[in-house]
Scaffold this motif. Sequence first.
Motif, PDB file in Angstrom:
ATOM      1  N   GLY A  21     -12.314  25.369 -14.165  1.00 31.76           N
ATOM      2  CA  GLY A  21     -11.921  26.318 -13.127  1.00 31.76           C
ATOM      3  C   GLY A  21     -10.468  26.235 -12.717  1.00 31.76           C
ATOM      4  N   TYR A  22      -9.745  25.231 -13.188  1.00 31.45           N
ATOM      5  CA  TYR A  22      -8.345  25.063 -12.821  1.00 31.45           C
ATOM      6  C   TYR A  22      -7.418  25.536 -13.943  1.00 31.45           C
ATOM      7  N   LEU A  23      -6.283  26.059 -13.539  1.00 31.66           N
ATOM      8  CA  LEU A  23      -5.188  26.319 -14.464  1.00 31.66           C
ATOM      9  C   LEU A  23      -4.213  25.166 -14.322  1.00 31.66           C
ATOM     10  N   ARG A  24      -3.701  24.681 -15.422  1.00 30.77           N
ATOM     11  CA  ARG A  24      -2.764  23.569 -15.398  1.00 30.77           C
ATOM     12  C   ARG A  24      -1.478  23.961 -16.110  1.00 30.77           C
ATOM     13  N   GLU A  25      -0.366  23.498 -15.556  1.00 26.64           N
ATOM     14  CA  GLU A  25       0.943  23.690 -16.167  1.00 26.64           C
ATOM     15  C   GLU A  25       1.621  22.333 -16.221  1.00 26.64           C
ATOM     16  N   THR A  26       2.162  21.996 -17.377  1.00 28.99           N
ATOM     17  CA  THR A  26       2.844  20.720 -17.553  1.00 28.99           C
ATOM     18  C   THR A  26       4.338  20.960 -17.682  1.00 28.99           C
ATOM     19  N   PHE A  27       5.116  20.131 -17.000  1.00 27.96           N
ATOM     20  CA  PHE A  27       6.569  20.241 -16.985  1.00 27.96           C
ATOM     21  C   PHE A  27       7.175  18.881 -17.318  1.00 27.96           C
ATOM     22  N   THR A  28       8.339  18.887 -17.936  1.00 25.15           N
ATOM     23  CA  THR A  28       9.122  17.674 -18.169  1.00 25.15           C
ATOM     24  C   THR A  28      10.536  17.968 -17.687  1.00 25.15           C
ATOM     25  N   LEU A  29      10.913  17.315 -16.585  1.00 23.33           N
ATOM     26  CA  LEU A  29      12.191  17.598 -15.940  1.00 23.33           C
ATOM     27  C   LEU A  29      12.812  16.308 -15.411  1.00 23.33           C
ATOM     28  N   PRO A  30      14.141  16.328 -15.168  1.00 20.13           N
ATOM     29  CA  PRO A  30      14.750  15.194 -14.463  1.00 20.13           C
ATOM     30  C   PRO A  30      14.117  15.063 -13.069  1.00 20.13           C
ATOM     31  N   ARG A  31      14.166  13.887 -12.518  1.00 18.91           N
ATOM     32  CA  ARG A  31      13.464  13.578 -11.261  1.00 18.91           C
ATOM     33  C   ARG A  31      13.733  14.595 -10.144  1.00 18.91           C
ATOM     34  N   ASP A  32      14.992  14.914  -9.877  1.00 21.71           N
ATOM     35  CA  ASP A  32      15.309  15.841  -8.783  1.00 21.71           C
ATOM     36  C   ASP A  32      14.763  17.238  -9.047  1.00 21.71           C
ATOM     37  N   LYS A  33      14.890  17.706 -10.276  1.00 18.92           N
ATOM     38  CA  LYS A  33      14.370  19.032 -10.616  1.00 18.92           C
ATOM     39  C   LYS A  33      12.846  19.045 -10.615  1.00 18.92           C
ATOM     40  N   ALA A  34      12.239  17.919 -10.963  1.00 18.60           N
ATOM     41  CA  ALA A  34      10.777  17.820 -10.932  1.00 18.60           C
ATOM     42  C   ALA A  34      10.269  17.954  -9.497  1.00 18.60           C
ATOM     43  N   ARG A  35      10.949  17.310  -8.564  1.00 12.79           N
ATOM     44  CA  ARG A  35      10.551  17.425  -7.146  1.00 12.79           C
ATOM     45  C   ARG A  35      10.640  18.872  -6.677  1.00 12.79           C
ATOM     46  N   LEU A  36      11.748  19.524  -7.022  1.00 13.92           N
ATOM     47  CA  LEU A  36      11.921  20.927  -6.619  1.00 13.92           C
ATOM     48  C   LEU A  36      10.855  21.820  -7.236  1.00 13.92           C
ATOM     49  N   LYS A  37      10.549  21.585  -8.498  1.00 15.20           N
ATOM     50  CA  LYS A  37       9.545  22.397  -9.192  1.00 15.20           C
ATOM     51  C   LYS A  37       8.168  22.211  -8.551  1.00 15.20           C
ATOM     52  N   ARG A  39       7.521  21.253  -5.441  1.00 18.84           N
ATOM     53  CA  ARG A  39       7.533  21.898  -4.115  1.00 18.84           C
ATOM     54  C   ARG A  39       7.411  23.407  -4.234  1.00 18.84           C
ATOM     55  N   ASP A  40       8.126  23.988  -5.192  1.00 17.15           N
ATOM     56  CA  ASP A  40       8.059  25.433  -5.421  1.00 17.15           C
ATOM     57  C   ASP A  40       6.638  25.852  -5.797  1.00 17.15           C
ATOM     58  N   PHE A  41       6.016  25.082  -6.670  1.00 16.24           N
ATOM     59  CA  PHE A  41       4.646  25.371  -7.100  1.00 16.24           C
ATOM     60  C   PHE A  41       3.693  25.339  -5.904  1.00 16.24           C
ATOM     61  N   LEU A  42       3.824  24.306  -5.073  1.00 17.56           N
ATOM     62  CA  LEU A  42       2.928  24.170  -3.920  1.00 17.56           C
ATOM     63  C   LEU A  42       3.207  25.218  -2.847  1.00 17.56           C
ATOM     64  N   THR A  43       4.438  25.708  -2.781  1.00 13.89           N
ATOM     65  CA  THR A  43       4.759  26.804  -1.865  1.00 13.89           C
ATOM     66  C   THR A  43       4.160  28.118  -2.383  1.00 13.89           C
ATOM     67  N   ARG A  44       4.280  28.331  -3.673  1.00 12.65           N
ATOM     68  CA  ARG A  44       3.773  29.558  -4.284  1.00 12.65           C
ATOM     69  C   ARG A  44       2.239  29.598  -4.282  1.00 12.65           C
ATOM     70  N   TYR A  45       1.623  28.435  -4.508  1.00  8.21           N
ATOM     71  CA  TYR A  45       0.160  28.347  -4.546  1.00  8.21           C
ATOM     72  C   TYR A  45      -0.284  27.306  -3.520  1.00  8.21           C
ATOM     73  N   PRO A  46      -0.415  27.689  -2.250  1.00  7.30           N
ATOM     74  CA  PRO A  46      -0.760  26.721  -1.195  1.00  7.30           C
ATOM     75  C   PRO A  46      -2.119  26.056  -1.439  1.00  7.30           C
ATOM     76  N   LYS A  47      -2.208  24.812  -1.048  1.00  6.60           N
ATOM     77  CA  LYS A  47      -3.430  24.039  -1.251  1.00  6.60           C
ATOM     78  C   LYS A  47      -4.639  24.691  -0.591  1.00  6.60           C
ATOM     79  N   ALA A  48      -4.438  25.280   0.576  1.00  2.00           N
ATOM     80  CA  ALA A  48      -5.560  25.891   1.302  1.00  2.00           C
ATOM     81  C   ALA A  48      -6.210  27.013   0.506  1.00  2.00           C
ATOM     82  N   GLY A  49      -5.438  27.776  -0.239  1.00  2.00           N
ATOM     83  CA  GLY A  49      -5.990  28.909  -0.980  1.00  2.00           C
ATOM     84  C   GLY A  49      -6.295  28.628  -2.429  1.00  2.00           C
ATOM     85  N   TYR A  50      -5.538  27.718  -3.037  1.00  2.00           N
ATOM     86  CA  TYR A  50      -5.655  27.486  -4.472  1.00  2.00           C
ATOM     87  C   TYR A  50      -6.072  26.066  -4.839  1.00  2.00           C
ATOM     88  N   MET A  51      -6.237  25.194  -3.851  1.00  2.00           N
ATOM     89  CA  MET A  51      -6.543  23.777  -4.087  1.00  2.00           C
ATOM     90  C   MET A  51      -5.520  23.165  -5.045  1.00  2.00           C
TER      91      MET A  51
END
Length: 76
Positions: A21-37, A39-51
């Motif tokens: 039931g889950y969609l997964r996306e895998t990323f490989t980024l430098p540490r700072d860009k990984a944090r931003l990515k 955060r962006d993902f969690l902003t775009r897909y909030p935990k309350a609506g998308y788990m």
Amino acid sequence: MGSRPRDLADRMAGRRKPDDGYLRETFTLPRDKARLKARDFLTRYPKAGYMSAVDSWRELPGGDIEFTMRRLRSAD
């Protein structure tokens, strides 16, 4: 059977249910860009609506972070 960490990760990934039931996306980024990515993902897909959550992560030898984000296919 391989003895590298990547081999273990591949074997464990193969045990995951193919359609849980889950969609997964895998990323490989430098540490700072990984944090931003993440955060962006969690902003775009909030935990309350998308788990949404970080499904797994690891630090690679070069210092990059490989991580997988998961979310439900759609919100209610």
